[in-house]
Scaffold this motif. Structure first.
Motif, PDB file in Angstrom:
ATOM      1  N   ASN A   1      56.024  -2.906 -73.199  1.00  0.00           N
ATOM      2  CA  ASN A   1      57.321  -3.464 -72.791  1.00  0.00           C
ATOM      3  C   ASN A   1      57.047  -4.885 -72.304  1.00  0.00           C
TER       4      ASN A   1
ATOM      5  N   LEU B   1      56.548  -5.343 -68.545  1.00  0.00           N
ATOM      6  CA  LEU B   1      55.266  -4.816 -68.051  1.00  0.00           C
ATOM      7  C   LEU B   1      54.122  -5.743 -68.477  1.00  0.00           C
TER       8      LEU B   1
ATOM      9  N   PHE C   1      58.438  -2.039 -60.599  1.00  0.00           N
ATOM     10  CA  PHE C   1      57.774  -1.032 -61.448  1.00  0.00           C
ATOM     11  C   PHE C   1      56.597  -0.325 -60.775  1.00  0.00           C
TER      12      PHE C   1
ATOM     13  N   THR D   1      55.521   3.939 -60.725  1.00  0.00           N
ATOM     14  CA  THR D   1      54.304   4.592 -61.215  1.00  0.00           C
ATOM     15  C   THR D   1      53.831   5.666 -60.232  1.00  0.00           C
TER      16      THR D   1
ATOM     17  N   LEU E   1      64.232  -1.002 -69.874  1.00  0.00           N
ATOM     18  CA  LEU E   1      63.290   0.083 -69.570  1.00  0.00           C
ATOM     19  C   LEU E   1      63.829   0.957 -68.435  1.00  0.00           C
TER      20      LEU E   1
ATOM     21  N   GLY F   1      64.732   3.930 -70.585  1.00  0.00           N
ATOM     22  CA  GLY F   1      63.384   4.479 -70.757  1.00  0.00           C
ATOM     23  C   GLY F   1      63.218   5.797 -70.012  1.00  0.00           C
TER      24      GLY F   1
ATOM     25  N   ARG G   1      57.210   7.996 -67.725  1.00  0.00           N
ATOM     26  CA  ARG G   1      56.219   7.438 -68.657  1.00  0.00           C
ATOM     27  C   ARG G   1      55.671   6.101 -68.172  1.00  0.00           C
ATOM     28  N   ILE G   2      56.251   5.577 -67.084  1.00  0.00           N
ATOM     29  CA  ILE G   2      55.767   4.305 -66.543  1.00  0.00           C
ATOM     30  C   ILE G   2      54.573   4.618 -65.641  1.00  0.00           C
TER      31      ILE G   2
ATOM     32  N   ASN H   1      53.870   1.525 -70.321  1.00  0.00           N
ATOM     33  CA  ASN H   1      54.833   2.562 -70.688  1.00  0.00           C
ATOM     34  C   ASN H   1      54.103   3.523 -71.629  1.00  0.00           C
ATOM     35  N   ASP H   2      53.878   4.733 -71.177  1.00  0.00           N
ATOM     36  CA  ASP H   2      53.110   5.714 -71.954  1.00  0.00           C
ATOM     37  C   ASP H   2      53.972   6.252 -73.092  1.00  0.00           C
ATOM     38  N   GLU H   3      53.701   5.764 -74.303  1.00  0.00           N
ATOM     39  CA  GLU H   3      54.491   6.196 -75.455  1.00  0.00           C
ATOM     40  C   GLU H   3      53.766   7.282 -76.258  1.00  0.00           C
TER      41      GLU H   3
ATOM     42  N   ARG I   1      52.271  12.430 -73.498  1.00  0.00           N
ATOM     43  CA  ARG I   1      52.289  11.720 -72.218  1.00  0.00           C
ATOM     44  C   ARG I   1      50.935  11.774 -71.507  1.00  0.00           C
TER      45      ARG I   1
END
Ligand SMILES: [Zn+2]
Length: 206
Positions: free
Chosen positions: A16, A19, A91, A95, A151, A155, A159-160, A171-173, A177
């Protein structure tokens, strides 16, 4: 001294734009940053081009504009650093499963309103915000701020994540996960080596 070249050697691993902007500062996990590739307005523009926030034509126009208005460029760069600070404060708590403060969310809202006030809707497969006609020195920040809002609003917040080996946020895509590192090539590999050395030491003392 950092050069513009350092900016374009950064790994873009955030998934992102906002990020990746936060990740222009490096350092240990949980600790204060120990290095920063954004050292001036030219580096901000170089990063914008590298990260896909600006086209090469836009970057060239901003370089010209900043040479004609050094004071304005200085102010825009100072605003970029403040923006990065508050985006970090938006952000980083997420987390850890915590909500950011109302104060930083209000700053983000104000900047998003300002960004959209300078944008137009551009047709494509869907319409999207574009800043082609924005000739202000803070142009590089517009899509960054907008990506942050995207996000947060569309989003999956769980996942952040924070890298286990450095201060990067991503961002864990991944499908399950399971991503733990900013990049398998550096922090992931460093962790594997650390575990391997520790295991060998354990075996040796048996
Ligand atoms: Zn890392």
């Amino acid at each position: 001294m950092e050069t513009v070249g350092d900016v374009t050697r950064m790994r873009l691993v955030g998934g992102n734009l906002a990020l990746d902007f936060i990740n222009t500062r490096t350092g240990p996990p949980g600790g204060p940053p120990d290095d920063d590739v954004l050292t001036g307005y030219p580096e901000l523009v170089a990063w914008g081009g590298y990260a896909g926030a600006l086209t090469e034509t836009e970057a060239a126009a901003l370089r010209r504009l900043s040479r004609a208005d050094p004071r304005g460029a200085h102010a825009a760069f100072a605003r970029a650093l403040r923006t990065r600070d508050y985006l970090d404060e938006v952000f980083r708590p997420l987390t850890a499963g915590q909500d950011p403060s109302a104060a930083v969310l209000a700053r983000l809202r104000d900047d998003e309103a300002d960004a959209l006030g300078h944008a137009h809707l551009e047709p494509g497969s869907t319409f999207g915000w574009a800043w082609r006609d924005d000739h202000t020195l803070v142009r590089p920040l517009r899509p960054v701020v907008h990506a942050a809002v995207q996000l947060l609003t569309t989003g999956a917040l769980d996942r952040i994540k924070r890298c286990g080996g450095c201060r990067f946020i991503f961002n864990d895509e991944s499908k399950n996960r399971s991503r733990r590192w900013c990049s398998m090539d550096d922090c992931g590999t460093a962790e594997k080596i650390r575990r391997y050395v520790a295991a060998r030491r354990t075996r040796a003392t048996r």
